[in-house]
Design a protein around this motif. Structure first.
Motif, PDB file in Angstrom:
ATOM      1  N   VAL A 126       0.859  -1.183   0.000  1.00 15.40           N
ATOM      2  CA  VAL A 126       0.000   0.000   0.000  1.00 15.40           C
ATOM      3  C   VAL A 126       0.895   1.232   0.000  1.00 15.40           C
ATOM      4  CG1 VAL A 126      -1.778   1.274   1.259  1.00 15.40           C
ATOM      5  CG2 VAL A 126      -1.796  -1.226   1.295  1.00 15.40           C
ATOM      6  N   GLU A 127       0.631   2.145  -0.939  1.00 17.53           N
ATOM      7  CA  GLU A 127       1.430   3.372  -1.017  1.00 17.53           C
ATOM      8  C   GLU A 127       0.666   4.493  -0.338  1.00 17.53           C
ATOM      9  OE1 GLU A 127       2.618   4.332  -4.977  1.00 17.53           O
ATOM     10  OE2 GLU A 127       3.933   5.962  -4.331  1.00 17.53           O
ATOM     11  N   ILE A 128       1.263   5.063   0.698  1.00 19.56           N
ATOM     12  CA  ILE A 128       0.645   6.198   1.396  1.00 19.56           C
ATOM     13  C   ILE A 128       1.691   7.301   1.470  1.00 19.56           C
ATOM     14  CG2 ILE A 128      -0.459   7.021   3.518  1.00 19.56           C
ATOM     15  CD1 ILE A 128      -1.210   4.060   4.116  1.00 19.56           C
ATOM     16  N   GLY A 129       1.422   8.418   0.794  1.00 19.16           N
ATOM     17  CA  GLY A 129       2.407   9.500   0.742  1.00 19.16           C
ATOM     18  C   GLY A 129       3.685   8.995   0.088  1.00 19.16           C
ATOM     19  N   SER A 130       4.801   9.195   0.792  1.00 19.14           N
ATOM     20  CA  SER A 130       6.096   8.814   0.207  1.00 19.14           C
ATOM     21  C   SER A 130       6.488   7.380   0.558  1.00 19.14           C
ATOM     22  CB  SER A 130       7.177   9.771   0.733  1.00 19.14           C
ATOM     23  OG  SER A 130       7.262   9.661   2.151  1.00 19.14           O
ATOM     24  N   ARG A 131       5.604   6.686   1.280  1.00 13.95           N
ATOM     25  CA  ARG A 131       5.984   5.376   1.816  1.00 13.95           C
ATOM     26  C   ARG A 131       5.234   4.220   1.162  1.00 13.95           C
ATOM     27  NH1 ARG A 131       5.785   6.894   8.309  1.00 13.95           N
ATOM     28  NH2 ARG A 131       7.715   8.122   8.318  1.00 13.95           N
ATOM     29  N   GLY A 134       8.034  -6.941   4.597  1.00 18.21           N
ATOM     30  CA  GLY A 134       9.189  -7.215   3.740  1.00 18.21           C
ATOM     31  C   GLY A 134       9.582  -6.040   2.854  1.00 18.21           C
ATOM     32  N   THR A 135       8.834  -4.946   2.914  1.00 15.15           N
ATOM     33  CA  THR A 135       9.205  -3.806   2.058  1.00 15.15           C
ATOM     34  C   THR A 135      10.631  -3.353   2.366  1.00 15.15           C
ATOM     35  OG1 THR A 135       8.024  -2.428   3.648  1.00 15.15           O
ATOM     36  CG2 THR A 135       6.899  -2.871   1.558  1.00 15.15           C
ATOM     37  N   ALA A 136      10.954  -3.280   3.690  1.00 14.63           N
ATOM     38  CA  ALA A 136      12.317  -2.887   4.072  1.00 14.63           C
ATOM     39  C   ALA A 136      13.232  -4.104   4.178  1.00 14.63           C
ATOM     40  CB  ALA A 136      12.288  -2.118   5.398  1.00 14.63           C
ATOM     41  N   ASP A 137      12.735  -5.171   4.771  1.00  9.90           N
ATOM     42  CA  ASP A 137      13.574  -6.343   5.096  1.00  9.90           C
ATOM     43  C   ASP A 137      13.024  -7.586   4.422  1.00  9.90           C
ATOM     44  OD1 ASP A 137      15.385  -8.042   6.244  1.00  9.90           O
ATOM     45  OD2 ASP A 137      14.455  -8.040   8.212  1.00  9.90           O
ATOM     46  N   MET A 138      13.469  -7.919   3.167  1.00 12.89           N
ATOM     47  CA  MET A 138      14.304  -7.072   2.355  1.00 12.89           C
ATOM     48  C   MET A 138      13.940  -7.244   0.892  1.00 12.89           C
ATOM     49  SD  MET A 138      18.021  -9.065   2.484  1.00 12.89           S
ATOM     50  CE  MET A 138      18.694  -8.134   1.107  1.00 12.89           C
ATOM     51  N   LYS A 139      12.603  -7.293   0.677  1.00  5.55           N
ATOM     52  CA  LYS A 139      12.142  -7.458  -0.696  1.00  5.55           C
ATOM     53  C   LYS A 139      12.358  -6.190  -1.524  1.00  5.55           C
ATOM     54  CE  LYS A 139       8.919 -11.203   0.322  1.00  5.55           C
ATOM     55  NZ  LYS A 139       7.511 -11.626   0.503  1.00  5.55           N
ATOM     56  N   GLY A 140      12.560  -5.055  -0.847  1.00  8.30           N
ATOM     57  CA  GLY A 140      12.861  -3.816  -1.572  1.00  8.30           C
ATOM     58  C   GLY A 140      14.140  -3.967  -2.381  1.00  8.30           C
ATOM     59  N   PHE A 141      15.161  -4.560  -1.746  1.00  3.81           N
ATOM     60  CA  PHE A 141      16.424  -4.778  -2.458  1.00  3.81           C
ATOM     61  C   PHE A 141      16.241  -5.796  -3.582  1.00  3.81           C
ATOM     62  CE2 PHE A 141      20.664  -6.799  -2.982  1.00  3.81           C
ATOM     63  CZ  PHE A 141      21.375  -5.680  -3.376  1.00  3.81           C
ATOM     64  N   LEU A 142      15.484  -6.876  -3.294  1.00  2.61           N
ATOM     65  CA  LEU A 142      15.254  -7.883  -4.345  1.00  2.61           C
ATOM     66  C   LEU A 142      14.583  -7.230  -5.553  1.00  2.61           C
ATOM     67  CD1 LEU A 142      13.889 -10.961  -2.302  1.00  2.61           C
ATOM     68  CD2 LEU A 142      16.255 -10.308  -2.770  1.00  2.61           C
ATOM     69  N   ALA A 143      13.609  -6.350  -5.283  1.00  4.39           N
ATOM     70  CA  ALA A 143      12.895  -5.677  -6.379  1.00  4.39           C
ATOM     71  C   ALA A 143      13.857  -4.818  -7.198  1.00  4.39           C
ATOM     72  CB  ALA A 143      11.756  -4.830  -5.812  1.00  4.39           C
ATOM     73  N   CYS A 144      14.766  -4.123  -6.511  1.00  7.49           N
ATOM     74  CA  CYS A 144      15.741  -3.284  -7.231  1.00  7.49           C
ATOM     75  C   CYS A 144      16.700  -4.149  -8.056  1.00  7.49           C
ATOM     76  CB  CYS A 144      16.524  -2.419  -6.245  1.00  7.49           C
ATOM     77  SG  CYS A 144      15.523  -1.146  -5.453  1.00  7.49           S
ATOM     78  N   MET A 145      17.132  -5.283  -7.490  1.00  5.41           N
ATOM     79  CA  MET A 145      17.992  -6.212  -8.245  1.00  5.41           C
ATOM     80  C   MET A 145      17.305  -6.606  -9.547  1.00  5.41           C
ATOM     81  SD  MET A 145      19.062  -8.842  -5.175  1.00  5.41           S
ATOM     82  CE  MET A 145      19.550 -10.249  -6.171  1.00  5.41           C
ATOM     83  N   LEU A 146      16.033  -7.019  -9.429  1.00  4.65           N
ATOM     84  CA  LEU A 146      15.319  -7.538 -10.600  1.00  4.65           C
ATOM     85  C   LEU A 146      15.012  -6.424 -11.603  1.00  4.65           C
ATOM     86  CD1 LEU A 146      12.992  -9.990  -8.664  1.00  4.65           C
ATOM     87  CD2 LEU A 146      14.823 -10.638 -10.259  1.00  4.65           C
ATOM     88  N   ALA A 147      14.692  -5.236 -11.079  1.00  2.66           N
ATOM     89  CA  ALA A 147      14.386  -4.118 -11.977  1.00  2.66           C
ATOM     90  C   ALA A 147      15.636  -3.638 -12.709  1.00  2.66           C
ATOM     91  CB  ALA A 147      13.760  -2.961 -11.182  1.00  2.66           C
ATOM     92  N   SER A 148      16.821  -3.932 -12.155  1.00  2.00           N
ATOM     93  CA  SER A 148      18.073  -3.489 -12.771  1.00  2.00           C
ATOM     94  C   SER A 148      18.550  -4.418 -13.880  1.00  2.00           C
ATOM     95  CB  SER A 148      19.188  -3.404 -11.712  1.00  2.00           C
ATOM     96  OG  SER A 148      18.834  -2.483 -10.707  1.00  2.00           O
ATOM     97  N   PRO A 165       5.301  -3.996  12.989  1.00  2.00           N
ATOM     98  CA  PRO A 165       4.011  -3.840  12.318  1.00  2.00           C
ATOM     99  C   PRO A 165       4.051  -2.575  11.458  1.00  2.00           C
ATOM    100  CG  PRO A 165       3.839  -3.253  14.646  1.00  2.00           C
ATOM    101  CD  PRO A 165       5.218  -3.827  14.442  1.00  2.00           C
ATOM    102  N   ASN A 166       3.290  -2.576  10.380  1.00  2.00           N
ATOM    103  CA  ASN A 166       3.240  -1.426   9.472  1.00  2.00           C
ATOM    104  C   ASN A 166       4.630  -1.076   8.914  1.00  2.00           C
ATOM    105  OD1 ASN A 166       0.376  -1.080  10.012  1.00  2.00           O
ATOM    106  ND2 ASN A 166       1.060  -0.393  12.030  1.00  2.00           N
ATOM    107  N   GLU A 167       5.395  -2.134   8.645  1.00  2.00           N
ATOM    108  CA  GLU A 167       6.726  -1.981   8.021  1.00  2.00           C
ATOM    109  C   GLU A 167       6.584  -1.216   6.703  1.00  2.00           C
ATOM    110  OE1 GLU A 167       8.599  -5.771   7.315  1.00  2.00           O
ATOM    111  OE2 GLU A 167      10.134  -4.935   5.996  1.00  2.00           O
ATOM    112  N   PHE A 168       7.508  -0.291   6.471  1.00  2.00           N
ATOM    113  CA  PHE A 168       7.452   0.461   5.210  1.00  2.00           C
ATOM    114  C   PHE A 168       8.854   0.749   4.710  1.00  2.00           C
ATOM    115  CE2 PHE A 168       7.781   3.802   8.433  1.00  2.00           C
ATOM    116  CZ  PHE A 168       8.733   4.639   7.891  1.00  2.00           C
ATOM    117  N   ILE A 169       8.915   1.159   3.450  1.00  2.00           N
ATOM    118  CA  ILE A 169      10.157   1.697   2.898  1.00  2.00           C
ATOM    119  C   ILE A 169       9.797   3.006   2.206  1.00  2.00           C
ATOM    120  CG2 ILE A 169       9.984   0.487   0.657  1.00  2.00           C
ATOM    121  CD1 ILE A 169      13.063   0.054   0.868  1.00  2.00           C
ATOM    122  N   GLU A 170      10.657   3.978   2.314  1.00  2.00           N
ATOM    123  CA  GLU A 170      10.459   5.221   1.571  1.00  2.00           C
ATOM    124  C   GLU A 170      10.714   4.918   0.088  1.00  2.00           C
ATOM    125  OE1 GLU A 170       9.529   8.231   2.504  1.00  2.00           O
ATOM    126  OE2 GLU A 170       9.564   7.996   4.709  1.00  2.00           O
TER     127      GLU A 170
END
Ligand SMILES: [Zn+2]
Length: 391
Positions: free
Chosen positions: A98-103, A108-122, A366-371
């Motif tokens: 869920v995207e709310i504002g800048s977050r 897993g957004t922070a720990d650590m599927k965010g990095f996996l997503a960047c790896m795959l998008a690259s 709870p409510n883990e997010f990544i900017e």
């Protein structure tokens, strides 16, 4: 083998939304998510290798972009599992991004599927460069239960898998460069005493009293190793010992024949946890067991190792640290309080460093997010990884 070609790929945000949809809590299967990653890579012409776990519900995944026949190259590594959401007060569905504002919220957004997503998008960017050394994509399981899943995959390095010279572990560090963390060892000590009626304690050996003596000795052992192994870059700057579980006893009128307790050591570089376990055993042999065995010959104290993550310290001058500093445009190195798979990569002879998007303060919450901006920063960093590999 599919012919490598440049595909369109997806944005890091779109991939992250997809990855969050898979509930890859460590005790559940991660195979559907690994299949999705495999298929995404196949769509870009990249073949990947699944390395299934013996339990049948987990798998590692390894893929290489660029020349596959050489040793060396750079590995980008992340774990696919996440911690449980049980009992946590989430305001949104943890498995829907869920995207709310800048977050961007989700487990897993922070720990650590965010990095996996960047790896795959690259990947399309990496493919568009003529890479002079390979970029390896390394996806593991069971990181959150003691960094154990990556171990059998690393064991294949240099035989059925290429061994990266440098590995960047993308645990959340806000894209700062982390070159060290403590390790950890977990032990269980088992005391076998002798039961007796509590009115005749001299006929038995109370295992809980013995355990209490052993636990008291752990405090002395800790004081000794703290003096012997100072580690000024860590907080606190020495190894520590904690006791986490204890169980024993049958009834109020029975001298307890069995007691066991679990304890752990946070390891600083150069300190071997076996030294603490050996010191405890030596104390038992010297001070406790002779008296216990005089009552009953089967009395025993044994300690078993339940889990081990070596301490990690790459150092400022290591190939991984200096490359990460250069690519991140930074000059400060950091240590962190959490453990990562970097320990195992380092133990296997890879130069490793931790650098990834998101804030560790969000991990496991709870409510883990990544900017969303963290994903952008990571994408910029990975594009420089691609440029470097093409140089
Ligand atoms: Zn993690």
């Amino acid at each position: 083998m599919p012919v490598a070609r440049t595909g369109e790929g997806l944005s890091a945000k779109a991939i992250l939304a997809k990855l969050i949809n898979f509930d890859t809590t460590s005790d559940k299967t991660n195979i559907p998510m690994a299949c999705w990653i495999r298929d995404y890579l196949a769509g870009l012409g990249i073949e990947s290798r699944m390395l299934p776990a013996e339990n049948g519900i987990h798998t590692n995944l390894f893929a290489t972009i660029g020349t596959t026949h050489t040793r060396g190259g750079i590995g980008l590594s992340g774990h696919m599992d996440v911690v449980p959401v049980t009992g946590q007060p989430w305001h949104t569905d943890p498995f829907t991004m869920v995207e709310i504002g800048s977050r961007l919220y989700g487990r897993g957004t922070a720990d650590m599927k965010g990095f996996l997503a960047c790896m795959l998008a690259s990947v399309p960017y990496f493919q568009a460069r003529s890479l002079r050394q390979p970029i390896h994509l390394i996806f593991s399981y069971d990181e959150e239960v003691g960094c154990t899943g990556v171990v059998p995959m690393i064991a294949e390095f240099g035989s059925s898998l290429p061994k990266p010279e440098i590995v960047i572990v993308g645990e959340p560090s806000m894209m700062t460069v982390v070159d060290g963390h403590k390790g950890g060892a977990r032990f269980r000590t088992n005391v076998v005493g002798k039961d007796a009626h509590s009115s005749r304690p001299e006929l038995g050996v109370g295992s809980i009293f013995v355990a209490a003596d052993l636990i008291g000795e752990l405090k002395h052992i800790e004081a000794g190793i703290q003096k012997a192994y100072p580690a000024p870059r860590f907080a606190p700057p020495f190894p520590t010992i904690t006791v986490s579980f204890i169980e024993g006893g049958i009834a109020h009128n029975i001298i307890p024949p069995r007691c066991s307790f679990q304890w752990g050591v946070r390891l600083t570089p150069g300190f071997d946890a076996a030294e603490a376990a050996d010191a405890l055993q030596a104390y038992a042999e010297r001070e406790l067991l002779p008296k216990m065995r005089a009552v009953h010959p089967d009395c025993a104290v044994t300690t078993e190792l339940l889990g081990l993550l070596p301490a990690f310290l790459s150092g400022e001058g290591s190939p991984a640290t200096s490359l990460a500093l250069k690519l991140a445009g930074q000059n400060a190195i950091h240590t962190v309080a959490y453990g990562t798979e970097a320990s195992h990569f380092q133990a296997a002879g890879c130069s490793a460093v931790v650098c990834g998007p998101g804030d560790i303060a969000q991990a496991h919450q709870p409510n883990e997010f990544i900017e969303a901006a963290e994903l952008d920063n990571c994408m910029a960093f990975l594009s420089r990884v691609g440029d470097w590999a093409a140089m």
